[in-house]
Scaffold this active site. Structure first.
Site, short mmCIF file in Angstrom:
data_model
loop_
_atom_site.label_atom_id
_atom_site.label_comp_id
_atom_site.label_asym_id
_atom_site.label_seq_id
_atom_site.Cartn_x
_atom_site.Cartn_y
_atom_site.Cartn_z
N LYS A 94 5.65 3.68 8.32
CA LYS A 94 4.45 4.51 8.48
C LYS A 94 3.21 3.64 8.57
O LYS A 94 2.38 3.78 9.47
CB LYS A 94 4.34 5.45 7.27
CG LYS A 94 3.13 6.36 7.30
CD LYS A 94 2.84 7.01 5.95
CE LYS A 94 4.05 7.70 5.36
NZ LYS A 94 3.68 8.58 4.22
N GLN A 106 7.37 4.11 3.79
CA GLN A 106 5.97 3.66 3.87
C GLN A 106 5.83 2.41 4.74
O GLN A 106 4.83 2.24 5.43
CB GLN A 106 5.47 3.37 2.44
CG GLN A 106 3.97 3.35 2.30
CD GLN A 106 3.37 4.75 2.15
OE1 GLN A 106 3.91 5.58 1.43
NE2 GLN A 106 2.28 5.01 2.82
N ASN A 147 -2.06 19.05 -2.18
CA ASN A 147 -3.08 18.38 -1.37
C ASN A 147 -2.77 18.47 0.13
O ASN A 147 -3.63 18.86 0.92
CB ASN A 147 -3.20 16.92 -1.82
CG ASN A 147 -4.11 16.12 -0.92
OD1 ASN A 147 -3.66 15.47 0.02
ND2 ASN A 147 -5.40 16.22 -1.15
N THR A 163 -4.60 13.62 4.90
CA THR A 163 -3.20 13.79 5.30
C THR A 163 -3.02 15.11 6.07
O THR A 163 -2.40 15.14 7.15
CB THR A 163 -2.26 13.75 4.08
OG1 THR A 163 -2.60 12.61 3.29
CG2 THR A 163 -0.81 13.66 4.51
N GLY A 173 -2.77 8.18 -4.45
CA GLY A 173 -2.10 9.38 -4.94
C GLY A 173 -0.86 9.75 -4.14
O GLY A 173 -0.63 9.22 -3.05
N ASP A 174 -0.07 10.61 -4.68
CA ASP A 174 1.06 11.26 -4.01
C ASP A 174 1.29 12.51 -4.86
O ASP A 174 0.38 12.95 -5.58
CB ASP A 174 2.28 10.32 -3.98
CG ASP A 174 3.39 10.82 -3.06
OD1 ASP A 174 3.32 10.60 -1.85
OD2 ASP A 174 4.36 11.46 -3.56
N LYS A 215 0.85 -1.20 0.00
CA LYS A 215 0.00 0.00 0.00
C LYS A 215 0.87 1.23 0.00
O LYS A 215 1.78 1.35 0.83
CB LYS A 215 -0.89 0.00 1.27
CG LYS A 215 -1.85 1.17 1.30
CD LYS A 215 -3.09 0.90 0.47
CE LYS A 215 -3.91 2.13 0.18
NZ LYS A 215 -3.51 2.84 -1.06
N SER A 273 -6.95 5.79 3.52
CA SER A 273 -6.95 4.85 2.39
C SER A 273 -7.37 3.46 2.85
O SER A 273 -8.11 2.75 2.17
CB SER A 273 -5.56 4.76 1.77
OG SER A 273 -5.35 5.82 0.86
N LYS A 277 5.33 1.67 -3.27
CA LYS A 277 5.30 3.03 -3.82
C LYS A 277 5.57 2.92 -5.30
O LYS A 277 6.22 1.97 -5.75
CB LYS A 277 6.40 3.89 -3.16
CG LYS A 277 6.13 5.37 -3.23
CD LYS A 277 5.24 5.82 -2.11
CE LYS A 277 4.78 7.25 -2.29
NZ LYS A 277 4.08 7.75 -1.08
#
Ligand code: NDP
Ligand code: 2IT
Length: 455
Positions: free
Chosen positions: A118, A115, A244, A213, A169-170, A94, A387, A130
């Site tokens: 996290k 990630q 964002n 976020t 998204g990123d 993810k 998410s 990623k």
């Protein structure tokens, strides 16, 4: 002369420097995590017996592919596409997709590594991955972005799935791109599956994912400050970025009674003494997709500082005095010199919305100064957490209210703070959330890996 035996962490860092030369951002991310968890490695030697660090720094799988697409004039373009499936110990891979011309294999590896910890810190069943491309969406028409996304998904669809790998998204990938990627996945597979998060709330997306976020960053900061008897109420805040994460950080800062006075983009920094005009910022960035130069034209009382104001060391945002700072643009945007400037001006709190926005030297300065410093992998986990709530809604074919999602997000961010702070305290360093977050995240992943055997 005495020769100290290198620690387990140091041995792996040295080996990685030799085996992955030139991957500076990945190396920086690994060095930060591994050097901070040494107290745990000393206390728990069995991690070494299981070669956990050797396994953890090596992605399970990396896919690199060609993306060919045609622009509006009929010219053919070729970009690189990436998906790094880093670690599946805790659940499906993810993590987001980044479309930006600066993207290299190194960038995606560092983001995938971060990630892993996290996602573990959220306490949710999430592995880590990623992906992205060196495609630059800036200046491209909607049709060009659509054709690029379709070409990207034409390869990616083989590698993803709702129980296998779920991108989101990123930087450079928002609701528009997720829509085009989802449409192409559906066309290729004939399935309406929860294979991406950040979908529109009308077609399988979760309410609150867009805001998650930024809102989560402010919730985390509130927990961190509360523990010190401080608060954001009335605090002057510096925010970098204007995408964002920055926009919804600014929105929530206003909600909690703080005053955000800056934002920035690749063209420069806006400083607005009476507070950033949020409706205008959203109009410029979410609707018109234009540069922040236009902000100063609309507000003669705001300052606009072009991006190269501090050519050698720094970012204009961090040269203003404030109580709290929220780097929300990109990696290494806050230099050693910026950290010195912030601390000299009396900053009390730094919470990271972006991934690895502070240089290694800046991180050390914040931890040594014992200010409230929230590292990105703890402070910005609200996006991936919501998410996961989107995945849960998709799997059960439900659609939750904004109140339900926001309430869960608040709890998750408070838990992440508590987990990081308690772990830091258990190792005798209550002020060090770098140690706390990395150690808590590492332990959860490492224990699952050991439970799964030698794989
Ligand atoms: P966006 O694309 O929405 O916005 C990125 C912002 O940062 C833009 O203002 C952009 O300027 C600026 N920026 C990006 N790259 C650079 C660069 N190399 N140099 C200067 N400015 C730059 O991205 P997000 O807000 O989604 O992401 C921002 C950060 O937050 C990233 O580090 C991302 O990994 C991280 N993050 C994002 C999450 C999410 O859910 N979206 C979750 C957790 C972390 P310009 O407008 O000029 O392009
Ligand atoms: O860096 C991140 O955590 C994200 N870009 C969000 C990842 C996700 O899967 O929502």
């Amino acid at each position: 002369m005495t020769h100290e035996t290198p620690t387990y962490a140091h041995e792996i860092i040295t080996r990685l420097g030799r085996s992955s030369p030139g991957q500076h951002e990945f190396f920086q991310a690994v060095e930060e995590v591994l050097s901070s968890i040494q107290p745990l490695l000393d206390a728990e030697p069995h991690y070494r017996e299981h070669a956990i660090l050797e396994r953890m720094v090596e992605p399970e799988r990396q896919v690199l592919f060609r993306v060919v697409w045609e622009d509006d004039t009929g010219r053919v373009h070729v970009n690189k596409g990436y998906r790094v499936q880093f670690n599946s110990a805790l659940g499906p891979y993810k993590g987001g997709l980044r479309f930006h011309p600066s993207v290299r294999a190194d960038t995606i590896k560092f983001l995938g590594f971060e990630q892993t910890f996290k996602n573990a810190l959220t306490g949710l069943p999430l592995g880590a991955g990623k992906g992205g491309s060196d495609f630059d969406p800036k200046g491209r028409s909607d049709r060009e972005v659509m054709r690029f996304c379709q070409a990207f998904m034409s390869e990616l669809y083989r590698h993803v799935g709702p129980t296998c790998d779920v991108p989101a998204g990123d930087t450079g990938v928002g609701a528009r791109e997720i829509g085009y990627l989802y449409g192409q996945y559906k066309r290729l597979t004939g399935r309406n599956a929860g294979v991406l998060t950040g979908k529109g709330p009308g077609w399988g997306g979760s309410l609150g994912r867009t805001e998650a976020t930024g809102y989560g960053l402010v919730y985390f900061t509130q927990s961190m400050l509360e523990d010190r008897g401080e608060s954001l109420d009335g605090a002057r805040c510096l925010v970098s970025g204007s995408g964002n994460v920055a926009i919804y950080t600014i929105e929530k800062l206003y909600d909690v009674g703080a005053l955000p006075v800056t934002c920035s983009d690749s063209s420069g920094t806006v400083y607005h003494e009476r507070g950033i005009d949020l409706p205008l910022l959203k109009q410029l960035k979410e609707v018109e997709r234009t540069s922040l130069r236009a902000y100063a034209e609309r507000h003669p009382d705001a300052e606009f500082v072009p991006v190269d104001a501090y050519p050698r060391d720094g970012h204009a945002v961090w040269r203003y005095a404030a109580t709290a700072a929220f780097p929300c643009a990109t990696q290494n945007e806050l230099s050693d010199g910026d950290a010195d400037a912030l601390l000299a001006a009396g900053v009390r709190c730094v919470a990271e919305g972006a991934n690895m926005p502070s240089t290694a030297g800046a991180v050390h300065r914040f931890v040594d100064a014992r200010i409230a410093y929230g590292p990105g992998k703890a402070a910005n986990a609200g996006g991936v957490a919501v998410s996961q709530l989107e995945m849960a809604q998709n799997a059960s074919m439900q659609h939750w209210s904004m109140t339900k999602v926001d309430t869960r997000l608040r709890t998750i961010m408070a838990d992440i703070y508590r987990r990081s702070a308690d772990t830091a305290a258990a190792f005798g360093a209550p002020h060090d959330l770098v140690l706390g977050a990395n150690t808590a995240g590492f332990r959860r992943v490492a224990d699952a890996m050991i439970a799964h055997g030698i794989v």
